[in-house]
Design an enzyme around this catalytic site. Structure first.
Site, PDB file in Angstrom:
ATOM      1  CB  CYS A 295      55.712  10.652  20.587  1.00  0.00           C
ATOM      2  SG  CYS A 295      55.234  11.507  18.870  1.00  0.00           S
TER       3      CYS A 295
HETATM    4  C1  BEZ Z   1      59.020  11.843  17.137  1.00  0.00           C
HETATM    5  O1  BEZ Z   1      58.254  11.755  17.691  1.00  0.00           O
HETATM    6  O2  BEZ Z   1      60.197  11.718  17.434  1.00  0.00           O
HETATM    7  C2  BEZ Z   1      59.053  12.149  15.490  1.00  0.00           C
HETATM    8  C3  BEZ Z   1      57.764  11.513  14.937  1.00  0.00           C
HETATM    9  C4  BEZ Z   1      57.813  11.822  13.602  1.00  0.00           C
HETATM   10  C5  BEZ Z   1      58.455  12.409  12.717  1.00  0.00           C
HETATM   11  C6  BEZ Z   1      59.768  12.649  13.456  1.00  0.00           C
HETATM   12  C7  BEZ Z   1      60.158  12.580  14.757  1.00  0.00           C
END
Ligand code: BEZ
Length: 211
Positions: free
Chosen positions: A45
């Site tokens: 994100c």
């Molecule tokens: C991420 O944004 O890195 C992420 C969010 C939820 C699960 C796995 C990765």
């Protein structure tokens, strides 16, 4: 609840990092992109938000407003935004909705319980100035989205709204386009003065009509 192409984007009120909004009023007469993040302080994100912030001039050119959402609260969004500035070299220049009671996530079908019972998947909704949903994409949490592709789709939608054309595989703005089959050859000759190439009776290509 699932939101489908052609539906009016559900309206809602929410607190965001740029103040309280009523979604439809916030969109005004612009195109909109609403995209969800599973949670704050996660690596994928973080890279997505930085990239979307860098794309702002491209969204502005296309009359598109962008808004993110995650189920974490506002104070968490604010701290996370500092990390994004630090690590991605850009300030977050669009609002992020706080949806701690998951009301908006529910309204837009952003939680897929068999994938994750608590946090949202990565969804993207493109909304046109009439507030209609024009694109939905759902990615798993572990895959960062390709926002260049989302801009490509906005380009296609804005072009095909204005002309009786469709865009072929891997089309990019400026490439040749397809004349839709409801336009007969006689009409096509008048409508597309640069001419067209008939590959098959149902596959006719013409230069980008805006050029
Ligand atoms: C991420 O944004 O890195 C992420 C969010 C939820 C699960 C796995 C990765």
């Amino acid at each position: 609840m699932s939101v489908q192409l052609g539906d009016i984007a559900p309206d809602f009120e929410a607190d965001t990092t740029e103040g309280h909004i009523k979604f439809h009023d916030w969109l005004g007469d612009k195109w909109g992109i609403l995209f969800s993040h599973p949670r704050d302080f996660t690596p994928v994100c973080t890279t997505e938000l930085g990239y979307v912030a860098r794309l702002k001039p491209e969204f502005d050119k296309r009359n598109v407003k962008v808004i993110g959402i995650s189920i974490d609260p506002l104070d968490s969004h604010a701290k996370w935004a500092d990390d994004i500035t630090e690590t991605q070299g850009t300030k977050v220049n669009f609002p992020i909705i706080a949806d701690p009671d998951r009301k908006i996530a529910g309204l837009y079908g952003m939680i897929h319980p068999k994938h994750d019972e608590v946090y949202t998947v990565r969804t993207v909704f493109v909304i046109d100035p009439q507030k209609k949903i024009r694109l939905t994409i759902t990615y798993p949490q572990t895959t960062g989205r390709n926002f260049d592709e989302i801009i490509r789709v906005v380009d296609s939608l804005q072009l095909t709204d204005g002309y009786k054309v469709a865009t072929p595989v891997n089309w990019k703005s400026g490439d040749d386009v397809i004349i839709v089959n409801s336009v007969d050859d006689e009409t096509a000759k008048k409508t597309f003065p640069k001419g067209f190439k008939t590959v098959k009776s149902y596959l006719r290509l013409t230069p980008d009509p805006r050029k």
